[in-house]
Design an enzyme around this catalytic site. Structure first.
Site, short mmCIF file in Angstrom:
data_model
loop_
_atom_site.label_atom_id
_atom_site.label_comp_id
_atom_site.label_asym_id
_atom_site.label_seq_id
_atom_site.Cartn_x
_atom_site.Cartn_y
_atom_site.Cartn_z
N ARG A 1 1.04 -6.70 12.26
CA ARG A 1 0.28 -5.82 13.48
C ARG A 1 -0.15 -7.03 14.66
O ARG A 1 0.33 -6.66 15.68
CB ARG A 1 -1.00 -5.19 12.98
N ARG B 1 2.18 0.77 10.21
CA ARG B 1 1.72 1.18 8.82
C ARG B 1 3.06 1.12 7.66
O ARG B 1 3.57 2.05 7.91
CB ARG B 1 1.22 2.61 8.92
N ARG C 1 0.92 -1.17 -0.04
CA ARG C 1 -0.09 0.17 -0.03
C ARG C 1 0.78 1.17 -0.07
O ARG C 1 1.89 1.31 0.83
CB ARG C 1 -0.94 0.12 1.21
N GLU D 1 -6.74 -1.43 15.00
CA GLU D 1 -7.16 -2.28 13.99
C GLU D 1 -6.17 -3.58 13.77
O GLU D 1 -5.23 -3.02 13.47
CB GLU D 1 -7.61 -1.47 13.01
N SER E 1 -10.24 -6.49 9.61
CA SER E 1 -11.57 -5.91 9.23
C SER E 1 -12.39 -6.97 8.15
O SER E 1 -12.02 -7.59 7.34
CB SER E 1 -11.19 -4.57 8.24
#
Length: 433
Positions: free
Chosen positions: A398, A285, A270, A357, A360
């Site tokens: 994560r 991130r 990403r 988070e 999801s």
RNA sequence: GGAGAGGUGGCAGAGUGGUCGAAUGUACCUGACUCGAAAUCAGGCGUAGGUGCAAGCCUACCGUGGGUUCGAAUCCCACCCUCUCCGCCA
């Protein structure tokens, strides 16, 4: 993509439901485009029909060796006008399609209204955050003190937002992915798939990343030394959702084949455009991270039960690892573009003193299926759009962060959760060198 | 990288400018025959869009996108993909 029939029938209702997620649907523009399309299409098809009839007559006359001059003269005048109408029609249809491709999914009725994450609803919590009798370190400190996490090396090799792991930490990272895959295939009934990490634009459109979110993606030219036009781009997947869900693109499966449940472990890429100030420290991130992704294709009537089950499969991983988390039902304004309903799982991070988070899980209903024409058929019946779902089960990077922070010890070591022991070759702690 | 062959309905496979949305076989569905099944016989059997109360009618689609033509599965151009041989390679 929304059902165009629904828009034709009740654009006002659609606009109202989309407003709940902060999207302004231009019903007037849609109606205007549709009205013109209808007129042009009818006229075009009439003209095509006439041309076809006359051309067939010419064929018949020639077959009988008769004179065709009269008919030829009649059809001659049709050509230019028809060409213009066809061009106008296809331009209009492209315009309508572009318009539709940028309209997000309708929120399910059970989704709370709200414009940002402050309106999300906590569904439940699992586990109790541990209390520490020493000053907690964040995962960056822990990893660097172990001598097994090296951001400087990653910056040298590539740039910011990448990481290098070594030794026990690298192994722990691998063990996590293996553990997750084995759980989902062995206990939860998913079929493991290995898929390409580079996909074409059609696949990105199918799951909804394109056309709206081009800037979030990395891409490469299909061939070296080639100018990059849209058709010739290959995109690095931002999630395995893209290649796995697109397995069903342009397919019609027998209803007996449903539900289809796939799990894939892939890297994800990403660009994180527009998030320059956020989570700059550490592995939260990254431009590249690993994720184990769950994907299901189900009958429409089963999709909400499947969402609960799929979310539960992701929760199982957190529970087996002993990581405290909470389950959030996202409000209308915080959901992704393609989702009708989403649960986020947020893991406890002691160093940040908050939940972050880690998964999801979404039901897309027929939104993705319609874009990619993914369908099923009951017997000899008409093909129907299936429903697609996916969820992280879990984001590996994560999860690694959560383990480092939740299971850190005063001496700088990290206890390896028991669930991971089978993949750790006897290593039950990470110890500073 | 070089040379060649090819992409047509679920599958196989005809079709090189004119009632071709497409022969034929096979699979599948319905019916007949049968106690039942097989075999046989008859009919049906793609997708999407438009229009209509409906029956239906119309349009588009033969890898993709352009072009030629009154008319294209068929001719021309570009691209994508598959296969075979040679070379290279994990």
């Amino acid at each position: 993509m929304l059902d165009i029939q629904l828009l034709r029938k009740d654009a006002a209702l659609v606009a109202e439901r989309l407003a709940a997620r902060g999207f302004a649907f231009d019903a007037a523009r849609f109606d205007a485009l549709e009205a013109e399309r209808k007129t042009i299409q009818t006229r075009t098809q009439d003209a095509q029909s006439r041309r076809n009839t006359l051309s067939k007559q010419i064929g018949m006359l020639k077959g009988k060796g008769e004179d065709t001059a009269v008919v030829m003269a009649e059809v001659a005048g049709l050509g230019d006008e028809l060409k213009q109408m066809e061009a106008r029609l296809s331009a209009l249809q492209a315009e309508i399609s572009d318009f539709l491709m940028e309209v997000p999914n309708l929120p399910h009725e059970s989704v709370a209204h709200g414009l940002d994450e402050t309106a999300n609803v906590e569904v439940n919590r699992w586990g109790t955050p541990r209390s520490f009798d020493f000053a907690v370190r964040d995962h960056v400190d822990i990893g660097e003190r172990l001598g097994q996490l090296d951001f400087a090396a990653a910056v040298k090799i590539t740039g910011s937002r990448f990481s290098v792991m070594k030794g026990g930490l690298a192994r722990l990272h691998r063990a996590l992915a293996q553990f997750m895959l084995d759980m989902h295939t062995g206990e939860h009934g998913y079929t493991e798939v290995y898929v390409p990490y580079l996909v074409n634009a059609d696949s990105m459109r199918g799951t909804g990343q394109l056309p709206k979110f081009e800037e979030d993606l990395f891409h490469v030219p299909r061939y070296a030394s080639q100018e990059c036009t849209d058709v010739d781009k290959l995109y690095l997947i931002p999630t395995a959702e893209v290649p796995v869900t697109n397995l069903l693109r342009d397919e019609i499966v027998a209803v007996e084949a449903l539900p289809l449940k796939f799990v894939a472990h892939t890297p994800c890429f990403r660009s994180e455009a527009g998030s320059y100030g956020r989570d700059t420290r550490g592995m939260i991130r990254q431009h590249q991270f690993d994720k184990v992704e769950l994907v299901q294709m189900v009958r429409p009537e089963d999709s909400y039960a499947a969402l609960e089950a799929l979310t539960g499969h992701a929760e199982t991983i957190l529970q087996k690892l002993g990581l405290p988390y909470r389950k959030m039902a996202l409000c209308s304004g915080d959901m992704g573009f393609s989702a009708a309903k989403t649960y986020d799982l947020e893991v406890w991070l002691p160093a940040q003193n908050t939940y972050r988070e880690i998964s999801s899980c979404s039901n897309f209903e027929a939104f993705q299926a319609r874009r990619m024409q993914a369908r099923f058929k009951v017997g000899q019946g008409k093909p129907e759009l299936l429903h697609t779902l996916n969820g992280s089960g879990l984001a590996v990077g994560r999860t690694l962060v959560a383990i480092l922070e939740n299971f850190q010890n005063a001496d700088g070591s990290v206890t390896v959760p028991e669930a991971l022991h089978p993949w750790m070759g006897g290593m039950d702690r990470l110890i500073p060198a």
